[in-house]
Design a protein around this motif. Sequence first.
Motif, PDB file in Angstrom:
ATOM      1  N   ASP A 155       2.892   5.041  13.011  1.00  0.00           N
ATOM      2  CA  ASP A 155       2.897   4.215  11.575  1.00  0.00           C
ATOM      3  C   ASP A 155       3.945   3.370  11.064  1.00  0.00           C
ATOM      4  N   ARG A 183      -4.790   3.366  11.745  1.00  0.00           N
ATOM      5  CA  ARG A 183      -4.687   2.970  10.350  1.00  0.00           C
ATOM      6  C   ARG A 183      -6.341   2.253   9.866  1.00  0.00           C
ATOM      7  N   SER A 184      -6.336   2.060   8.603  1.00  0.00           N
ATOM      8  CA  SER A 184      -7.628   1.597   8.067  1.00  0.00           C
ATOM      9  C   SER A 184      -7.690   0.200   8.334  1.00  0.00           C
ATOM     10  N   THR A 187      -5.884  -2.202   6.112  1.00  0.00           N
ATOM     11  CA  THR A 187      -4.522  -2.422   6.266  1.00  0.00           C
ATOM     12  C   THR A 187      -4.161  -3.769   5.877  1.00  0.00           C
ATOM     13  N   SER A 226       0.365   2.489   6.920  1.00  0.00           N
ATOM     14  CA  SER A 226      -0.735   3.073   5.938  1.00  0.00           C
ATOM     15  C   SER A 226      -0.201   2.958   4.367  1.00  0.00           C
TER      16      SER A 226
END
Length: 246
Positions: A155, A183-184, A187, A226
């Motif tokens: 991360d 992660r999205s 981001t 994140s």
Amino acid sequence: MGRLTVIGFGPGGYEDMTNRAVRAIEEAEIIVGYTTYVELLKKMFPDKEYLATPMMQEIKRCRMAVELAQQYDRTAVISSGDSGIYGMAGIVMEVAQQMQADIEIKVVPGITAASAAAAILGAPLMHDFSVISLSDLMTPLDLIMKRIDCAGISDMIVCLYNPKSRKRTAYVEQAADILMKYRSPDTPVGVVRHAGREEESSFLTTLGRIKEAPLDMFCVVLIGNSATYVMNGKMITPRGYEKKYE
């Protein structure tokens, strides 16, 4: 004994040079560098003597500088950004050792592209981060992507240098796909082009849309972790101070 100073002069503008870098440039009797960087410095230090070589001639440039350092008292090699971060400091030392040169080598640090770009975007590097070059000229592509994957697992904020060139058009897309395992797609991502120079520009996008972004070798790409968010057009990565004093 001659002295060879490897100078990091920052992103390119005079205001981003350290006092130490300016003093080292002013003291140098002769300055060796990549043609583009020499042209930048000539505007600010027009009275200095320069020797330049094109891109892809780093070893030749270093040999030239080491030879000059054995003739002059104060020779300089210039790097944009920081001389010890993807700069000339390491190769100068290696070449000097190979040539068994009896010279003193000094390294002068400078503002690197990651910190210059971060200041333009806001405060995206407030927690642990990794800096990874997507150029595979000296590093195998599979190793580069392994490092991307490790940064994703941990991360870390990711700062990408050399994100895209005419030949390397898909590496940043591959890196984004790897990071989206952890992660999205939403981001935040910040892109700065020509950080600290007259042509400077920047914009915000997301990890899922970075594939559509106009990128080239002059860009630095900062991919949030994140916790990174955007507020008032600025990228911010919380350090966690609110939890520290609970």
